[in-house]
Design an enzyme around this catalytic site. Structure first.
Site: not given
Ligand code: AMP
Length: 216
Positions: A18, A93, A129, A156, A167
């Site tokens: 996204k 969300r 990532r 992260r 998540r």
């Protein structure tokens, strides 16, 4: 020639792309990309009251309260640069947020793009990532330094594999329903996110054009 304004919502689980795709689209269309995750992380970094409230929630992979994120988006959409359109990434969300967004745009049409990626690919992508500790942009682990500003790349905390699983569960429990909420609208499009970034971008561009054709 100035591009036509677009009010776009990017849907998809964590790691679907996204952010990457939203940034491209926002640049192409000359509108701001509004990412609630980025706004919250920046608040954590600066240690503001919002950051103190959100930090622990983000680290554990849970959702910040609807009230807080809706306030953030209300304030952000009211700014001058969002008048001619925007790309929303990471919001809504929950169904409460989706209803609030409809109210905030006051009936203006939203183009909704859902990026679909199989779960094993998401887990793999999130493990690799990194984000820049200086500018907050996303980069692949093997980039070494931030390709945008040369800053240090870090993982992260919520991309840690245990938090990623949480998540994904939160996504399945709270967020996937909003795909169904939007699917009935004529301006909803789903794209295959399990391709190269360029191929996904091409499919999204075609999907947005076709969705916009719905009210031409
Ligand atoms: P993201 O960068 O979109 O993956 O968001 C990172 C984290 O910020 C999420 O796991 C949530 O804890 C929080 N967050 C971002 N956007 C929202 C939202 N719309 N509603 C609730 N929490 C959010």
């Amino acid at each position: 020639m100035k591009a036509r304004p677009v009010r776009l919502v990017m849907l998809g689980p964590p790691g679907a792309g996204k952010g990457t795709q939203g940034e491209r689209l926002a640049r192409d269309r000359g509108v701001p990309r509004i990412a609630t995750g980025d706004i919250l992380r920046e608040a954590v970094r600066t240690g503001s009251a919002l950051g103190q409230l959100a930090g622990r929630v983000i680290e554990t992979g849970q959702l910040v309260s609807d009230e807080v994120v809706i306030d953030i988006v209300r304030e952000r959409l009211a700014r001058e640069d969002a008048r001619g359109g925007f790309v929303l990434d990471g919001f809504p969300r929950t169904l409460v947020q989706a209803d609030a967004l409809d109210a905030l745009v006051g009936g203006a049409r939203l183009v909704v793009i859902d990026i679909e990626v199989p779960e094993p690919t998401l887990i793999q992508r999130l493990a690799l990532r990194r984000i820049c500790s200086r500018c907050g942009r996303t980069a692949p682990a093997d980039a070494g330094r931030c390709p945008f500003c040369g800053g240090d790349l870090v993982q992260r905390r919520d991309d840690d594999v245990a938090v990623v699983r949480e998540r994904l569960q939160v996504y399945a429990r709270d967020t996937r329903v909003i795909v169904e909420f939007y699917r009935r609208r004529p301006t909803f499009r789903s794209v295959d996110g399990d391709q190269t970034p360029d191929a996904v971008a091409a499919d999204i561009a075609a999907a947005v054009a076709s969705a916009e054709g719905e009210w031409r």
